[in-house]
Design a protein around this motif. Structure first.
Motif, PDB file in Angstrom:
ATOM      1  N   ALA A  68       2.385   6.512  -7.056  1.00  0.00           N
ATOM      2  CA  ALA A  68       1.399   7.466  -7.567  1.00  0.00           C
ATOM      3  C   ALA A  68       1.907   8.899  -7.421  1.00  0.00           C
ATOM      4  O   ALA A  68       1.746   9.728  -8.326  1.00  0.00           O
ATOM      5  CB  ALA A  68       0.076   7.304  -6.836  1.00  0.00           C
ATOM      6  N   LYS A  69       2.527   9.206  -6.292  1.00  0.00           N
ATOM      7  CA  LYS A  69       3.085  10.545  -6.079  1.00  0.00           C
ATOM      8  C   LYS A  69       4.192  10.843  -7.089  1.00  0.00           C
ATOM      9  O   LYS A  69       4.261  11.930  -7.659  1.00  0.00           O
ATOM     10  CB  LYS A  69       3.652  10.682  -4.661  1.00  0.00           C
ATOM     11  CG  LYS A  69       2.622  10.866  -3.587  1.00  0.00           C
ATOM     12  CD  LYS A  69       3.299  11.044  -2.240  1.00  0.00           C
ATOM     13  CE  LYS A  69       2.301  11.148  -1.123  1.00  0.00           C
ATOM     14  NZ  LYS A  69       2.957  11.261   0.196  1.00  0.00           N
ATOM     15  N   ALA A 106       2.508   1.623  -3.492  1.00  0.00           N
ATOM     16  CA  ALA A 106       1.568   2.101  -4.505  1.00  0.00           C
ATOM     17  C   ALA A 106       1.327   3.602  -4.339  1.00  0.00           C
ATOM     18  O   ALA A 106       1.277   4.346  -5.325  1.00  0.00           O
ATOM     19  CB  ALA A 106       0.253   1.338  -4.399  1.00  0.00           C
ATOM     20  N   GLN A 107       1.187   4.047  -3.103  1.00  0.00           N
ATOM     21  CA  GLN A 107       0.973   5.474  -2.836  1.00  0.00           C
ATOM     22  C   GLN A 107       2.195   6.282  -3.279  1.00  0.00           C
ATOM     23  O   GLN A 107       2.066   7.341  -3.905  1.00  0.00           O
ATOM     24  CB  GLN A 107       0.703   5.691  -1.354  1.00  0.00           C
ATOM     25  CG  GLN A 107       0.378   7.105  -0.976  1.00  0.00           C
ATOM     26  CD  GLN A 107       0.137   7.250   0.521  1.00  0.00           C
ATOM     27  OE1 GLN A 107       0.499   6.383   1.305  1.00  0.00           O
ATOM     28  NE2 GLN A 107      -0.451   8.360   0.904  1.00  0.00           N
ATOM     29  N   LYS A 108       3.377   5.784  -2.987  1.00  0.00           N
ATOM     30  CA  LYS A 108       4.605   6.485  -3.365  1.00  0.00           C
ATOM     31  C   LYS A 108       4.758   6.546  -4.881  1.00  0.00           C
ATOM     32  O   LYS A 108       5.116   7.581  -5.441  1.00  0.00           O
ATOM     33  CB  LYS A 108       5.813   5.798  -2.751  1.00  0.00           C
ATOM     34  CG  LYS A 108       7.119   6.508  -3.055  1.00  0.00           C
ATOM     35  CD  LYS A 108       8.264   5.796  -2.407  1.00  0.00           C
ATOM     36  CE  LYS A 108       9.564   6.477  -2.691  1.00  0.00           C
ATOM     37  NZ  LYS A 108       9.949   6.496  -4.086  1.00  0.00           N
ATOM     38  N   ALA A 114       0.840  -1.200   0.000  1.00  0.00           N
ATOM     39  CA  ALA A 114       0.000   0.000   0.000  1.00  0.00           C
ATOM     40  C   ALA A 114       0.877   1.253   0.000  1.00  0.00           C
ATOM     41  O   ALA A 114       0.620   2.213  -0.752  1.00  0.00           O
ATOM     42  CB  ALA A 114      -0.924   0.003   1.207  1.00  0.00           C
ATOM     43  N   TRP A 115       1.930   1.258   0.796  1.00  0.00           N
ATOM     44  CA  TRP A 115       2.855   2.400   0.841  1.00  0.00           C
ATOM     45  C   TRP A 115       3.535   2.580  -0.507  1.00  0.00           C
ATOM     46  O   TRP A 115       3.652   3.700  -1.021  1.00  0.00           O
ATOM     47  CB  TRP A 115       3.898   2.183   1.937  1.00  0.00           C
ATOM     48  CG  TRP A 115       4.954   3.229   1.934  1.00  0.00           C
ATOM     49  CD1 TRP A 115       4.910   4.451   2.529  1.00  0.00           C
ATOM     50  CD2 TRP A 115       6.233   3.153   1.281  1.00  0.00           C
ATOM     51  NE1 TRP A 115       6.071   5.140   2.289  1.00  0.00           N
ATOM     52  CE2 TRP A 115       6.894   4.373   1.521  1.00  0.00           C
ATOM     53  CE3 TRP A 115       6.865   2.183   0.524  1.00  0.00           C
ATOM     54  CZ2 TRP A 115       8.172   4.631   1.031  1.00  0.00           C
ATOM     55  CZ3 TRP A 115       8.133   2.441   0.037  1.00  0.00           C
ATOM     56  CH2 TRP A 115       8.770   3.665   0.291  1.00  0.00           C
TER      57      TRP A 115
END
Length: 177
Positions: free
Chosen positions: A112-113, A108-110, A105-106
């Motif tokens: 995306a950023k 994927a978020q990174k 999850a981390w």
């Protein structure tokens, strides 16, 4: 033996790149090392980082101390987060599957950023290129208008001089007869 995870400097003057290595803390900066686990190239935009994630995680769990710059690199790549999550698994706070889920999850978020920043940079560069092109077109148009005005003035002046010359010739021709 105290091991460090650090950068070795390679490349030429004002264009350095850095292999990420595991070395004895007493070894010279560019000297002997135990293992090479990746590289860092700050000359590209954004900086290029290649890292063997499993080996970096292994060395961090074994107790190798990263330098400040390498700590930032490992943190951005998620090695330190995974080490932290594995510590939670050892203590029994949660299981391995939960640790993997949190890490993914981390990540994927990174990602995306990072993709958003790259898109923003690409849009800004396209926009600035378009603005420069429009400004250049406006300058060229103004210059073309100035040149056309000057040519028209010169043509009018030449026509005026030709008319004056023909008028003087006509006035001289009857006087000669």
């Amino acid at each position: 033996m105290a091991t460090k995870i650090r950068l070795q400097r390679h490349g030429r003057k004002n264009y350095a790149f850095y292999p990420i290595v595991i070395a004895d803390s007493r070894a010279p900066r560019d000297g002997r090392f135990i293992e090479r686990i990746g590289s860092y190239n700050p000359n590209t935009n954004p900086a290029t980082i290649t890292l063997n994630f499993e080996r970096a995680l292994y060395w961090v769990t074994v107790g190798a101390t990263p330098t400040d710059t390498v700590r930032t690199i490992l943190s951005n790549e998620g090695v330190l987060l995974m080490n932290h999550l594995l510590g939670g698994v050892k203590k029994g706070a949660f299981d391995q599957a939960e640790a993997e889920r949190r890490f993914n999850a981390w990540k994927a978020q990174k990602d995306a950023k990072v993709a958003a920043v790259k898109t923003k940079m690409a849009n800004q560069s396209e926009l600035s290129a378009k603005e420069r092109l429009e400004a250049e077109a406006a300058k060229n148009k103004a210059k073309a208008e100035a040149v056309a005005k000057k040519k028209a003035e010169l043509a009018a002046k030449a026509a005026e001089e030709a008319a004056a010359a023909s008028a003087t010739e006509e006035s001289e021709a009857p006087a000669a007869e």
